[in-house]
Design a protein around this motif. Structure first.
Motif, mmCIF file in Angstrom:
data_model
loop_
_atom_site.group_PDB
_atom_site.id
_atom_site.type_symbol
_atom_site.label_atom_id
_atom_site.label_comp_id
_atom_site.label_asym_id
_atom_site.label_seq_id
_atom_site.Cartn_x
_atom_site.Cartn_y
_atom_site.Cartn_z
ATOM 1 N N ASN A 154 0.824 -1.208 0.000
ATOM 2 C CA ASN A 154 0.000 0.000 0.000
ATOM 3 C C ASN A 154 0.855 1.253 0.000
ATOM 4 N N LEU A 155 1.979 1.200 0.712
ATOM 5 C CA LEU A 155 2.845 2.375 0.819
ATOM 6 C C LEU A 155 3.754 2.520 -0.383
ATOM 7 N N PHE A 156 4.081 1.411 -1.024
ATOM 8 C CA PHE A 156 4.973 1.420 -2.188
ATOM 9 C C PHE A 156 4.282 0.660 -3.321
ATOM 10 N N PRO A 157 3.412 1.354 -4.088
ATOM 11 C CA PRO A 157 2.613 0.701 -5.135
ATOM 12 C C PRO A 157 3.394 -0.175 -6.106
ATOM 13 N N PRO A 158 4.702 0.073 -6.370
ATOM 14 C CA PRO A 158 5.411 -0.860 -7.254
ATOM 15 C C PRO A 158 5.426 -2.298 -6.741
ATOM 16 N N LEU A 159 5.160 -2.486 -5.422
ATOM 17 C CA LEU A 159 5.013 -3.845 -4.904
ATOM 18 C C LEU A 159 3.586 -4.301 -5.217
ATOM 19 N N ALA A 207 -16.613 18.544 -3.601
ATOM 20 C CA ALA A 207 -18.063 18.378 -3.449
ATOM 21 C C ALA A 207 -18.481 16.957 -3.830
ATOM 22 N N TRP A 208 -17.875 16.440 -4.894
ATOM 23 C CA TRP A 208 -18.193 15.080 -5.327
ATOM 24 C C TRP A 208 -17.763 14.068 -4.275
ATOM 25 N N PHE A 209 -16.582 14.296 -3.667
ATOM 26 C CA PHE A 209 -16.075 13.360 -2.669
ATOM 27 C C PHE A 209 -16.937 13.381 -1.415
ATOM 28 N N VAL A 210 -17.431 14.551 -1.060
ATOM 29 C CA VAL A 210 -18.310 14.640 0.109
ATOM 30 C C VAL A 210 -19.561 13.807 -0.104
ATOM 31 N N ARG A 211 -20.097 13.837 -1.340
ATOM 32 C CA ARG A 211 -21.328 13.082 -1.627
ATOM 33 C C ARG A 211 -21.069 11.588 -1.797
ATOM 34 N N HIS A 212 -19.935 11.226 -2.378
ATOM 35 C CA HIS A 212 -19.708 9.823 -2.751
ATOM 36 C C HIS A 212 -18.453 9.230 -2.114
ATOM 37 N N GLY A 213 -17.977 9.816 -1.028
ATOM 38 C CA GLY A 213 -16.727 9.383 -0.432
ATOM 39 C C GLY A 213 -16.721 7.923 0.002
ATOM 40 N N LYS A 214 -17.810 7.472 0.620
ATOM 41 C CA LYS A 214 -17.860 6.092 1.104
ATOM 42 C C LYS A 214 -17.729 5.097 -0.039
ATOM 43 N N GLY A 215 -18.532 5.314 -1.081
ATOM 44 C CA GLY A 215 -18.471 4.417 -2.224
ATOM 45 C C GLY A 215 -17.145 4.504 -2.946
ATOM 46 N N THR A 216 -16.566 5.707 -2.996
ATOM 47 C CA THR A 216 -15.279 5.887 -3.673
ATOM 48 C C THR A 216 -14.184 5.094 -2.984
ATOM 49 N N VAL A 217 -14.137 5.151 -1.659
ATOM 50 C CA VAL A 217 -13.127 4.399 -0.917
ATOM 51 C C VAL A 217 -13.383 2.899 -1.039
ATOM 52 N N PHE A 218 -14.632 2.494 -0.900
ATOM 53 C CA PHE A 218 -14.977 1.065 -0.953
ATOM 54 C C PHE A 218 -14.610 0.452 -2.306
ATOM 55 N N PHE A 219 -15.111 1.044 -3.386
ATOM 56 C CA PHE A 219 -14.829 0.491 -4.715
ATOM 57 C C PHE A 219 -13.393 0.773 -5.152
ATOM 58 N N GLY A 220 -12.831 1.891 -4.660
ATOM 59 C CA GLY A 220 -11.454 2.220 -5.017
ATOM 60 C C GLY A 220 -10.474 1.169 -4.546
ATOM 61 N N ARG A 221 -10.802 0.473 -3.458
ATOM 62 C CA ARG A 221 -9.917 -0.576 -2.950
ATOM 63 C C ARG A 221 -9.870 -1.787 -3.881
ATOM 64 N N MET A 222 -10.712 -1.803 -4.901
ATOM 65 C CA MET A 222 -10.752 -2.931 -5.836
ATOM 66 C C MET A 222 -10.344 -2.526 -7.244
ATOM 67 N N ILE A 223 -9.701 -1.356 -7.363
ATOM 68 C CA ILE A 223 -9.258 -0.870 -8.670
ATOM 69 C C ILE A 223 -7.745 -0.721 -8.653
ATOM 70 N N PRO A 224 -7.039 -1.400 -9.551
ATOM 71 C CA PRO A 224 -5.575 -1.257 -9.592
ATOM 72 C C PRO A 224 -5.164 0.201 -9.721
ATOM 73 N N ILE A 225 -4.022 0.524 -9.190
ATOM 74 C CA ILE A 225 -3.430 1.866 -9.177
ATOM 75 C C ILE A 225 -4.119 2.754 -8.141
ATOM 76 N N PHE A 226 -5.463 2.811 -8.163
ATOM 77 C CA PHE A 226 -6.196 3.670 -7.243
ATOM 78 C C PHE A 226 -6.345 3.054 -5.858
ATOM 79 N N ARG A 227 -6.050 1.759 -5.720
ATOM 80 C CA ARG A 227 -6.245 1.062 -4.454
ATOM 81 C C ARG A 227 -5.548 1.788 -3.305
ATOM 82 N N SER A 228 -4.332 2.206 -3.531
ATOM 83 C CA SER A 228 -3.576 2.902 -2.485
ATOM 84 C C SER A 228 -3.836 4.400 -2.511
ATOM 85 N N LEU A 229 -3.873 4.976 -3.700
ATOM 86 C CA LEU A 229 -3.968 6.427 -3.837
ATOM 87 C C LEU A 229 -5.257 6.997 -3.262
ATOM 88 N N ILE A 230 -6.341 6.206 -3.249
ATOM 89 C CA ILE A 230 -7.629 6.733 -2.803
ATOM 90 C C ILE A 230 -7.590 7.140 -1.330
#
Length: 223
Positions: free
Chosen positions: A42-47, A117-140
């Protein structure tokens, strides 16, 4: 009868690189070693977790660790690594982020306002689904920290999303056994699709913003 030489020749070569490093961690620490590897990922995405997680599943299939323990510890590692990045975002803060964005070409603070504003409305879903998307998993985790998303909510969404992702990859490695490396091949396809989508989105943003900047003011005509 198979000779000792033939038996040694039929054994797979020792793992090297990231796979070898992760294997050494698991050999030394067991399932917690898999969790530590994922936390560092998570801290070093190249891993890549696409290597670490199937390896943990393969180790479980060989009886080197319990399958449930592998899933538990890798998910805990995901949450710990994500929490560290959350605090990086919190330390960076909203004001510093806006000051940095203000120096970027083609990007306006109004873009940041809409994103917030978008993150305030959809933050929960963004973090939840973001954990299942390559590259964005850590950055989110970083924008979640910048926006000071409620820590408990962030951890729950991160844990649930990570649990789904980790379980899928650990189980794949468990079921594939010695062919665990095939998981990385299919995950690579998904990652390439994500990279392509990001490149297209960035290109569209740059082209549209340049076109808008070069567009003459409306209603003005040369005679």
């Amino acid at each position: 009868m198979i000779s000792a030489t033939d038996a040694l020749a039929s054994e797979p070569p020792p793992l090297t690189g990231i796979a070898g490093w992760a294997t050494d961690l698991m050999d030394t620490l067991g399932a917690p070693g898999a969790g530590l590897a994922v936390a560092l990922e998570n801290l070093f995405p190249p891993l890549p977790s696409e290597i670490i997680l199937p390896l943990a599943g393969f180790a479980a299939s060989q009886g080197e660790m319990n399958l449930v323990s592998a899933i538990f510890w890798t998910t805990l590692g995901s949450v710990v690594g994500a929490a560290a990045l959350y605090y990086v975002g919190a330390l960076l803060g909203r004001d510093r982020t806006r000051a940095l964005v203000a120096r970027l070409p083609l990007v306006k603070l109004s873009d940041v306002d809409r994103t917030e504003a978008w993150f305030v409305r959809h933050g929960k879903g963004t973090v939840f689904f973001g954990r299942m998307i390559p590259i964005f998993r850590s950055l989110i985790s970083i924008p979640a920290g910048i926006e000071r998303m409620h820590l408990g909510t962030f951890l729950v969404c991160t844990a649930l999303g990570s649990l789904i992702w980790n379980t899928a990859f650990v189980l794949a490695g468990y079921l594939l056994g010695e062919n665990w490396h095939r998981v990385e091949e299919y995950a690579g396809i998904l990652q390439n699709l994500v990279i392509f989508a990001v490149v297209v989105a960035v290109a569209w943003f740059v082209i549209s913003r340049l076109a808008r900047r070069n567009r003459p003011p409306g209603g003005q005509h040369r005679g």
